[in-house]
Structure formats: structure tokens, C-alpha cells
Motif scaffolding. Structure first.
Motif, PDB file in Angstrom:
ATOM      1  N   GLU A 125       0.837  -1.193   0.000  1.00 49.94           N
ATOM      2  CA  GLU A 125       0.000   0.000   0.000  1.00 49.94           C
ATOM      3  C   GLU A 125       0.876   1.248   0.000  1.00 49.94           C
ATOM      4  N   CYS A 138      -3.102   0.386  -3.829  1.00 52.52           N
ATOM      5  CA  CYS A 138      -2.923  -0.872  -3.109  1.00 52.52           C
ATOM      6  C   CYS A 138      -2.860  -1.992  -4.146  1.00 52.52           C
ATOM      7  N   TYR A 142      -8.513  -2.492  -3.077  1.00 52.93           N
ATOM      8  CA  TYR A 142      -9.016  -1.588  -2.041  1.00 52.93           C
ATOM      9  C   TYR A 142      -9.755  -2.328  -0.931  1.00 52.93           C
ATOM     10  N   ALA A 145      -7.391  -3.478   1.721  1.00 51.74           N
ATOM     11  CA  ALA A 145      -6.438  -2.477   2.190  1.00 51.74           C
ATOM     12  C   ALA A 145      -6.625  -2.137   3.665  1.00 51.74           C
ATOM     13  N   LYS A 146      -5.520  -1.854   4.330  1.00 51.05           N
ATOM     14  CA  LYS A 146      -5.549  -1.362   5.715  1.00 51.05           C
ATOM     15  C   LYS A 146      -5.973   0.102   5.722  1.00 51.05           C
ATOM     16  N   TYR A 147      -5.467   0.843   4.733  1.00 49.41           N
ATOM     17  CA  TYR A 147      -5.856   2.249   4.622  1.00 49.41           C
ATOM     18  C   TYR A 147      -7.233   2.299   3.982  1.00 49.41           C
ATOM     19  N   SER A 148      -8.089   3.107   4.526  1.00 45.33           N
ATOM     20  CA  SER A 148      -9.436   3.271   3.981  1.00 45.33           C
ATOM     21  C   SER A 148      -9.848   4.722   4.182  1.00 45.33           C
TER      22      SER A 148
END
Length: 179
Positions: A125, A138, A142, A145-148
């Protein structure tokens, strides 16, 4: 008459804040906006208005939705030129850009919060935080993904809404038909 793109945050997701697009088009047309079109169910509205004040337009759409549907929906309005600049400023090479997400920020986050968030790292990511957008890529998709969007909102203490590359392209295309 100027063309605008309204991005609604958090509608029609997991059965929450359901807004049928045909009903939204009629509602916004009846509120005085012109040539109202929507794109997919996630809250993308292209319209024309003689009003030049974006904050007034955001408030008008917000209040219209609240009165009709009974819930709050954050609204972010961009001009076609503004959205094009966000799109063009993507720092990723083309092969990553086409699989990127554009997290549009409702306010510019505090620089210290940006520095703290930039220290974080997850495998596969990448993200770049600029003034009004977080560019996110990513390699595993998505959904994994850890990031959101929620992650970035918490870390940066701002409201945001994410759109993928294809949606950004389509919004630019739809808004150029008379911008």
C-alpha cells in the motif's frame, strides 16, 4: 451557468443512507439546480447552476437531502477544472494511477497530522497526501487495504470521500459536456 460535480459521502453503502438516484435527480432539480445527472449509486452528481458560491451550493444540497431523506450527508463540490487538477496531480506512474483511489478531502488537514500519518506503512500500500486529496494505491485491491477512507478521516481529523480512477474519468467526461 456553470457546471459542478457534487460528491456525496457515505450513501448507499451496506444499506445505510439509501438514496435512489432518480429520486435524488428529481429532488435536486426541484431545488433549482439544472441539468442534474447522477453517476452510479455512490453519490456522484453533475449539475449546472448560476450560483457561483460553492459553499452555498454545498449547503443547499445538504439541507435539501436532510429535509427530504431525514439524515445528514456530507457534500463536497468541485468544478470540472478543480477535479481535473486533482486527477492530473496524481503522483503515481500511469500503471499505478489507473488502479488508484482518490480520497478527496473536505478540508485541508493539519500539517502535523499529515506528518504523523505519513510515517505509517503497510505492505503493498502506498499513499501521498496533498492539500485536497490523498492518492492511494494498493496492489492487493481496495477491499483488502488497511488504509481506507475511515482510516484517513480518523488520522487527519477531516471528512473525505474516495473515488476510483474509472469514476474520476467518468465524472470528468460527464462534466465536460458543457463546462
Amino acid at each position: 451557468m456553470k457546471t459542478y460535480i457534487a460528491l456525496l459521502r457515505g450513501i448507499n453503502v451496506s444499506g445505510q443512507k439509501k438514496i435512489p438516484m432518480a429520486e435524488l435527480r428529481d429532488l435536486l432539480t426541484n431545488s433549482g439546480l439544472e441539468h442534474v445527472q447522477t453517476y452510479i449509486q455512490s453519490g456522484n452528481v453533475i449539475f449546472k447552476s448560476t450560483e457561483q458560491d460553492i459553499q452555498k451550493l454545498e449547503l443547499k444540497i445538504h439541507e435539501t437531502i436532510k429535509m427530504h431523506f431525514g439524515f445528514e450527508v456530507p457534500i463536497l463540490i468541485k468544478t470540472p477544472e478543480g477535479l481535473q487538477k486533482v486527477f492530473d496531480d496524481c503522483p503515481f506512474p500511469e500503471e499505478k494511477k489507473t488502479n488508484s483511489y482518490f480520497t478527496l478531502l473536505y478540508t485541508i488537514p493539519d500539517k502535523d497530522l499529515v506528518k504523523e500519518a505519513a510515517k505509517l506503512s503497510y505492505p503493498n500500500e502506498e499513499f501521498v497526501i496533498m492539500n485536497s486529496c490523498i492518492y492511494f494505491y494498493c496492489s492487493t485491491g481496495y477491499g483488502k487495504a488497511k488504509y481506507s477512507n475511515n482510516f484517513f478521516e480518523r488520522k487527519l481529523k477531516t471528512t473525505s470521500t474516495a473515488r476510483n480512477y474509472k469514476t474520476m474519468l467518468k465524472l470528468l467526461e460527464l462534466s465536460s459536456d458543457g463546462a
